[in-house]
Design a protein around this motif. Structure first.
Motif, short mmCIF file in Angstrom:
data_model
loop_
_atom_site.label_atom_id
_atom_site.label_comp_id
_atom_site.label_asym_id
_atom_site.label_seq_id
_atom_site.Cartn_x
_atom_site.Cartn_y
_atom_site.Cartn_z
N VAL A 120 -88.13 38.09 -43.14
CA VAL A 120 -87.23 39.22 -42.85
C VAL A 120 -87.96 40.55 -42.97
O VAL A 120 -88.80 40.74 -43.86
CB VAL A 120 -86.03 39.20 -43.84
CG1 VAL A 120 -85.14 40.44 -43.64
CG2 VAL A 120 -85.21 37.93 -43.67
N LEU A 162 -79.12 35.38 -51.46
CA LEU A 162 -78.64 36.50 -50.65
C LEU A 162 -77.53 36.01 -49.73
O LEU A 162 -77.59 34.89 -49.22
CB LEU A 162 -79.80 37.06 -49.80
CG LEU A 162 -81.01 37.61 -50.56
CD1 LEU A 162 -82.06 38.08 -49.57
CD2 LEU A 162 -80.59 38.77 -51.47
N GLN A 201 -75.35 36.84 -46.22
CA GLN A 201 -75.50 37.55 -44.95
C GLN A 201 -74.73 38.87 -44.97
O GLN A 201 -73.56 38.92 -45.36
CB GLN A 201 -74.98 36.68 -43.80
CG GLN A 201 -75.22 37.32 -42.43
CD GLN A 201 -74.68 36.50 -41.28
OE1 GLN A 201 -73.63 35.87 -41.39
NE2 GLN A 201 -75.41 36.49 -40.17
N ALA A 207 -80.02 43.54 -49.62
CA ALA A 207 -81.11 42.64 -50.01
C ALA A 207 -82.33 43.41 -50.51
O ALA A 207 -83.06 42.94 -51.37
CB ALA A 207 -81.52 41.80 -48.81
N ALA A 260 -79.32 41.47 -45.78
CA ALA A 260 -79.80 40.13 -45.42
C ALA A 260 -79.24 39.75 -44.06
O ALA A 260 -78.03 39.73 -43.88
CB ALA A 260 -79.37 39.13 -46.48
N SER A 305 -77.88 34.23 -44.75
CA SER A 305 -77.77 33.83 -46.15
C SER A 305 -78.91 32.90 -46.54
O SER A 305 -79.44 32.17 -45.69
CB SER A 305 -76.44 33.10 -46.40
OG SER A 305 -75.37 33.93 -45.98
N VAL A 331 -84.19 33.61 -51.78
CA VAL A 331 -85.48 34.28 -51.62
C VAL A 331 -86.57 33.38 -52.18
O VAL A 331 -86.49 32.93 -53.34
CB VAL A 331 -85.49 35.64 -52.34
CG1 VAL A 331 -86.87 36.31 -52.22
CG2 VAL A 331 -84.40 36.56 -51.77
#
Lengths: 370, 124
Positions: free
Chosen positions: B21, B46, B48, B52, B66, B69, B72
């Protein structure tokens, strides 16, 4: 263009800002460039290394005339205005009856009148305040037909000296009527970046000619409001409405140097009793520099806490200092925590960021001392 | 491998069940010079559309959400030393974090590269 920006005022350099691809934002009722394609970081660094040109035409330029405008103005500010020699200027403050700061301003003794430069967002207030309080003692004229530019940086004197030879040897905080390629201007050796430099006042119809001539010099870049803010923050200078306002006194703000010796003894300005007491006994809180550890900046309104997590104050200006190459901030803390080196915690998005009270300025000021 | 974009200008590049990301090149232009990135801790879950990371430019702090979902699994440690990687390579070396997708179906609601390009041009 949306409705909001249609209602904004513009300065005489507006079309030049657009031509230079300035990113325009609303500021104090004006459509102003926050940055140019160079970007805030490089604009900041360029000003510290060479010279930057700033449009500050949104600020208020005011002429004060009357039998004794200096004596009249002293009833509103704590500075020694009567003692200003002709052609000299100083920083002072409009105060309220509680000693709170209504605005900060520059005052110049221009011989037959006083020349004032006040903040854009406060100029209407300041003019109304002076007209009301100085009625019968001084005439107040807002000089709407003037533009104002600042040329700041170590090369500013060399650059301006090519157009106005006598500019190069002017004293810091002095004033000079001159001509720039035949155009009448008023220049002062002053500014708000911590660098040597000038402010140049001219008729608004001449502003673009002067700006283009200066920008054509190799050392000069156009600089926006973003870098103006980071430069003044590194220099430890207050921004009105953020670091100082009607609720802060000059003693709390660490602006004792703007309280002239004679005036401290004689008084005769608004809020004198409170300020006199704070000078003798200390203010309950103080403006301090704040230096976070690491690289994370702490912004305005971030809570400042002591080692135990108790709130002791708030950040009033904060960001990243491109010259300091570190985050820099200023804010108010309770006097018990105001000593340089005191460890504090800045509550950034709910998480404590270790910091300490730091000396200001964050970068050395480089005013021309002759 | 597929890359998708959000309306908030994040991108996610998916390889298997791992998404990398970052923020789009358009976003880094808008942000200006990046001076700090606050990254999520490894192991954090996280959701969606929820916050984040935070990217700090010279002038302001901006939330990064984020795009999908997941958990991490890695944060880009290089950004600690050199946040300007976000400006230099927003969609390559300036990535923020990797997560293990918990609901790959969420990708269907995001824009592909062509749709994102049209979205950005429509905003201009």
């Amino acid at each position: 263009m949306n409705e909001a920006s249609e209602s904004l005022k513009t300065t005489p350099l507006h079309s030049l800002h657009l031509e230079l691809k300035g990113k325009m934002v609303p500021f104090a009722g004006y459509d102003m460039p926050v940055q140019y394609p160079l970007g805030i970081l490089k604009e900041h660094q360029h000003t510290r290394a060479k010279a930057g040109l700033f449009d500050v035409s949104h600020m208020g330029q005011v002429r004060l005339t009357g039998e004794d405008p200096a004596a009249a103005l002293e009833s509103l500010v704590p500075g020694d205005i009567k003692g200003l020699a002709r052609g000299r200027m100083r920083y002072t403050l409009f105060l309220n009856e509680q000693g709170g700061i209504l605005d900060d301003l520059m005052v110049t003794n221009a011989g037959d009148h006083l020349f004032l430069v006040v903040n854009a967002a406060r100029k209407d207030h300041d003019v109304a305040h002076m007209r009301e309080r100085l009625k019968g003692r001084a005439e107040v004229e807002l000089l709407d037909d003037l533009a104002l530019m600042a040329l700041q940086g170590p090369e500013a004197a060399a650059v301006l000296g090519r157009f106005i030879p006598e500019a190069a040897t002017m004293k810091f905080m002095s004033y000079l009527p001159a001509t720039f390629d035949g155009i009448p201007v008023i220049i002062t050796r002053s500014g708000y970046t911590g660098e040597d430099g000038y402010e140049i006042s001219c008729d608004k119809s001449d502003a673009e000619t002067i700006a283009r001539a200066l920008l054509a010099e190799d050392e000069v870049e156009a600089i926006g409001l973003g870098a103006r803010d980071s430069l003044r923050l590194e220099a430890g200078l207050c921004l009105y409405g953020h670091d100082i306002d009607e609720t802060t006194t000059p003693v709390e703000a660490g602006l004792e140097w703007a309280l002239s010796k004679r005036r401290r003894e004689e008084g005769g300005f608004p809020g004198y009793a409170i300020i006199k007491d704070q000078l003798a006994n200390g203010a309950p809180r103080r403006r301090v520099g704040l230096q976070p550890e690491g690289r994370q900046p702490a912004r305005e309104h971030t809570d400042v806490c002591d080692a135990d997590g108790q709130k002791i104050g708030e950040v009033t200006s904060g960001g990243f200092g491109p010259t300091a190459s570190a985050p820099v901030a200023m804010g108010y803390v309770d006097r018990a925590h105001a000593a340089v080196g005191t460890p504090v915690q800045l509550m950034v998005r709910g998480k404590p960021l270790a910091a300490k009270v730091a000396a200001m300025p964050f970068v050395p000021q480089r005013y021309y001392r002759g | 491998m597929t890359i998708k974009y959000t309306k908030d200008h994040e991108w996610v590049r998916v390889e298997g069940d791992v998404g990398t990301v970052g923020v789009s090149d358009h976003a880094q232009h808008q942000l200006g010079d990046v001076v700090f990135v606050e990254l999520p801790d490894v192991g954090r879950q996280l959701a969606q559309g929820k916050e984040a990371a935070v990217v700090e430019s010279v002038k302001a702090a901006s939330d990064v959400f984020a795009p999908v979902s997941g958990e991490v699994i890695e944060a880009n440690a290089e950004l600690e030393n050199d946040p300007s990687l976000v400006n230099a390579g927003a969609e390559t070396t300036g990535w923020f974090f990797k997560l293990r997708l918990s609901n790959p179906a969420e990708l269907d609601g995001l824009m592909d590269e062509a749709a994102y390009k049209a979205f950005v041009e429509g905003q201009a």
